[in-house]
Design a protein around this motif. Structure first.
Motif, short mmCIF file in Angstrom:
data_model
loop_
_atom_site.label_atom_id
_atom_site.label_comp_id
_atom_site.label_asym_id
_atom_site.label_seq_id
_atom_site.Cartn_x
_atom_site.Cartn_y
_atom_site.Cartn_z
N ARG A 1 -28.82 -55.32 -16.15
CA ARG A 1 -29.64 -56.52 -15.95
C ARG A 1 -29.12 -57.65 -16.81
NH1 ARG A 1 -34.14 -59.07 -18.31
NH2 ARG A 1 -34.38 -57.46 -19.91
N ARG B 1 -27.80 -55.81 -6.94
CA ARG B 1 -28.97 -55.12 -6.38
C ARG B 1 -30.21 -55.99 -6.32
NH1 ARG B 1 -29.78 -49.28 -8.84
NH2 ARG B 1 -31.32 -49.30 -7.16
N SER B 2 -30.31 -56.97 -7.16
CA SER B 2 -31.50 -57.81 -7.13
C SER B 2 -31.18 -59.19 -7.67
CB SER B 2 -32.62 -57.17 -7.94
OG SER B 2 -33.80 -57.96 -7.83
N ARG C 1 -29.51 -46.85 -18.04
CA ARG C 1 -30.21 -45.81 -17.27
C ARG C 1 -30.27 -46.15 -15.80
NH1 ARG C 1 -35.62 -45.38 -20.60
NH2 ARG C 1 -35.05 -47.54 -20.99
N GLY C 2 -30.59 -47.40 -15.50
CA GLY C 2 -30.79 -47.73 -14.10
C GLY C 2 -29.85 -48.80 -13.58
N THR C 3 -29.92 -49.96 -14.19
CA THR C 3 -29.16 -51.07 -13.65
C THR C 3 -28.71 -51.97 -14.79
OG1 THR C 3 -29.25 -52.83 -11.99
CG2 THR C 3 -31.18 -52.56 -13.36
N ALA D 1 -38.33 -51.84 -13.74
CA ALA D 1 -38.26 -50.43 -13.32
C ALA D 1 -36.82 -50.04 -12.98
CB ALA D 1 -39.17 -50.19 -12.11
N LEU D 2 -36.12 -50.95 -12.33
CA LEU D 2 -34.70 -50.70 -12.05
C LEU D 2 -33.93 -50.48 -13.35
CD1 LEU D 2 -33.23 -53.23 -9.43
CD2 LEU D 2 -33.24 -50.74 -9.29
N GLU D 3 -34.17 -51.37 -14.28
CA GLU D 3 -33.43 -51.30 -15.54
C GLU D 3 -33.73 -50.01 -16.29
OE1 GLU D 3 -34.50 -54.08 -18.61
OE2 GLU D 3 -32.43 -54.26 -19.25
N ALA D 4 -34.99 -49.57 -16.19
CA ALA D 4 -35.38 -48.35 -16.89
C ALA D 4 -35.01 -47.08 -16.12
CB ALA D 4 -36.89 -48.37 -17.15
N GLY D 5 -34.48 -47.27 -14.92
CA GLY D 5 -34.10 -46.11 -14.12
C GLY D 5 -35.28 -45.34 -13.58
N LEU D 6 -36.38 -46.04 -13.34
CA LEU D 6 -37.60 -45.39 -12.85
C LEU D 6 -37.58 -45.27 -11.33
CD1 LEU D 6 -40.29 -47.26 -14.98
CD2 LEU D 6 -39.20 -45.06 -15.46
N PHE E 1 -40.28 -54.61 -10.39
CA PHE E 1 -39.09 -54.02 -9.76
C PHE E 1 -37.89 -54.09 -10.70
CE2 PHE E 1 -35.50 -55.02 -6.64
CZ PHE E 1 -35.19 -53.68 -6.43
N VAL E 2 -37.67 -55.26 -11.29
CA VAL E 2 -36.49 -55.43 -12.15
C VAL E 2 -36.57 -54.52 -13.37
CG1 VAL E 2 -35.38 -57.06 -13.74
CG2 VAL E 2 -35.92 -57.76 -11.38
N GLU F 1 -37.53 -59.16 -0.46
CA GLU F 1 -36.45 -58.33 -1.03
C GLU F 1 -35.84 -57.57 0.13
OE1 GLU F 1 -33.85 -57.28 -2.99
OE2 GLU F 1 -35.20 -57.93 -4.60
N CYS G 1 -29.46 -58.20 -11.24
CA CYS G 1 -29.25 -56.78 -11.55
C CYS G 1 -28.09 -56.20 -10.76
CB CYS G 1 -30.52 -55.98 -11.26
SG CYS G 1 -31.91 -56.40 -12.31
#
Lengths: 62, 387
Positions: free
Chosen positions: B106, B121-122, B102-104, A40-45, A37-38, A61, B113
């Protein structure tokens, strides 16, 4: 580790996700899905939502 | 030692004819520098960077603003936001290098995050391995710390203390003065963005920019078309000061071509141009066909990083035939700013001489400089009185 080394967050996320799916221990699975999850979040997936949903279903979560 | 013992400001706010400039301590004393950091730079709306440097959603730029770690980000709505670049968990720096998120966001330590909107968010494993929730971890209360920010003429302004009035109120007089110039501006790119490292206290760059007295001596090239008497003072007590000219001359290309004008300007701007030190630390230039902004980023008591961007009324990417002229204009301005370096560095070194008493202003020519000194002294005195 190759995915880590090349900082390929998407690949890292998928590896963790697959490992979580393959685990028969729910705590271990949630640990691995958390990492999926983390990253994927960071990669914007978009699949971050899939991993999040797995964790939400287990009360890990929101 | 009380703060009032650090320097005597009583002579600074007197009328220009009898005033003294800020005492030496305001340029060479680390305690006064720390005081001014709070009173002048954090207590007001200071420029910290350019919006052009984070043009796309997710673009992020860490900024060290006199020790305060900031993170400027272009959020999902296209707005610039400025956060403290610090994780709410263990205080780790979140972003070390400029780049696109791109997404978050971290945290590199325990992977908490944050979204581009600052929300948490996390919180992985916060309740134990694989358990990302805990009743005492209230994410809604743990978003990134956001500072008030505002983009004006592409400069990202931040009020670190949160005590200044809203930017539109703080800058109301400049916004009104240059209302005609409230048009889209496009960065020149390439050589139009440049940085000068100068061995001076940031205030001396403010002071030098706001007066025309030095122009014939330091910028003799201007004398060929712009005499000292063609300039006038710009004085807005408590807000900004500067100088204007009635004989602005446009740059011409080899074939006589010129940059297109900003739309809707009044006749004054046909040959008029204005140059304003907007307190505390941003220098603006407004002309019919291009504009610029310089952010004076203090990096030490006698070290200043001058960040400059030049802007046009058109998108240079759509008119590549103007690239050479844009570069020529950038080189001209950079040359002018470089001519000022020995002056601001020399004034800095001069202030290590204990016999200098703040200086004697010309009652006729130094009014904008005195106005800045009086503003600074007033801000510092209020800060001291409040402690």
């Amino acid at each position: 580790m190759a995915a880590f080394d090349r900082q390929d967050g998407a690949a890292v996320a998928r590896l963790y996700g697959a490992a979580g799916d393959a685990s028969s221990d729910i705590d271990e699975a949630c640990f691995l899905w958390t990492h999926a999850f983390v990253f994927a979040l960071e990669a914007g997936l978009a699949e971050a939502e899939i991993y999040r949903a797995k964790l939400v279903a287990e009360g890990r979560e929101r | 030692m009380t703060h009032s013992d650090l320097s005597d400001l009583s002579g600074v706010t007197a009328p220009v004819a009898t005033a003294r400039g800020l005492p030496n301590a305001h340029y060479v004393d680390p305690q006064v520098f720390a005081e001014e950091r709070e009173a002048l730079l954090f207590g007001n709306w200071a420029g910290v960077g350019f919006a052009k440097d984070i043009p796309n959603e997710g673009d992020a730029a860490p900024i060290d603003f006199l020790g305060v770690p900031l993170l400027a980000i272009r959020d999902g709505a296209g707005d610039v936001r400025v956060y403290q670049n610090t994780c709410r968990h263990r205080g780790m720096i979140l972003v070390e290098e400029p780049g696109n998120i791109r997404g978050t966001i971290r945290c590199p330590y325990h992977s908490w995050c944050y979204g581009l909107d600052g929300t948490l968010r996390s919180t992985p494993h916060v309740g134990g391995p694989g358990r990302n929730l805990h009743e005492d971890i209230k994410r809604d209360d743990l978003g990134l710390v956001e500072f008030p920010s505002y983009v004006y003429r592409d400069v990202i302004f931040v009020n670190v203390s949160r005590k200044a009035p809203p930017f539109e109120e703080y800058a109301a007089k400049l916004l009104e003065r240059w209302r005609e110039h409230d048009r889209p501006i496009y960065p020149g790119g390439g050589r139009s963005d440049f940085v000068l490292e100068v061995k001076t206290n940031w205030k001396l760059a403010v002071e030098n920019f706001c007066e025309s007295y030095h122009l014939p001596w330091i910028h003799p090239g201007l004398n060929t078309y712009s005499r000292l008497e063609d300039h006038y003072h710009i004085e807005e007590p408590g807000a900004f000061s500067g100088q204007g000219t009635y004989v602005y001359r446009q740059l011409e290309g080899d074939g006589g071509e010129k940059f297109p004008d900003f739309e809707g300007l009044s006749d004054f701007w046909d040959a008029g141009a204005e140059y304003v030190s907007f307190f505390p630390n941003v220098l603006f230039g407004a002309q019919r066909d291009h504009a610029y902004a310089m952010i004076l980023m203090p990096t030490g008591i006698d070290q200043t990083r001058e960040l400059t961007g030049i802007y046009y009324a058109f998108d240079p990417a759509e008119q590549p035939e103007k690239a050479a002229m844009i570069d020529r204009n950038a080189d001209l301005w950079k040359g002018v700013f470089e001519e000022d370096i020995f002056v601001v560095e020399g004034m800095q070194r001069g202030r290590y001489g204990p016999g200098f008493d703040g200086g004697k202003f010309s009652p006729v020519m130094d009014n904008p400089t005195h106005l800045f000194h009086a503003w600074a002294a007033d801000q510092i005195q209020k800060y001291r009185d409040a402690r």
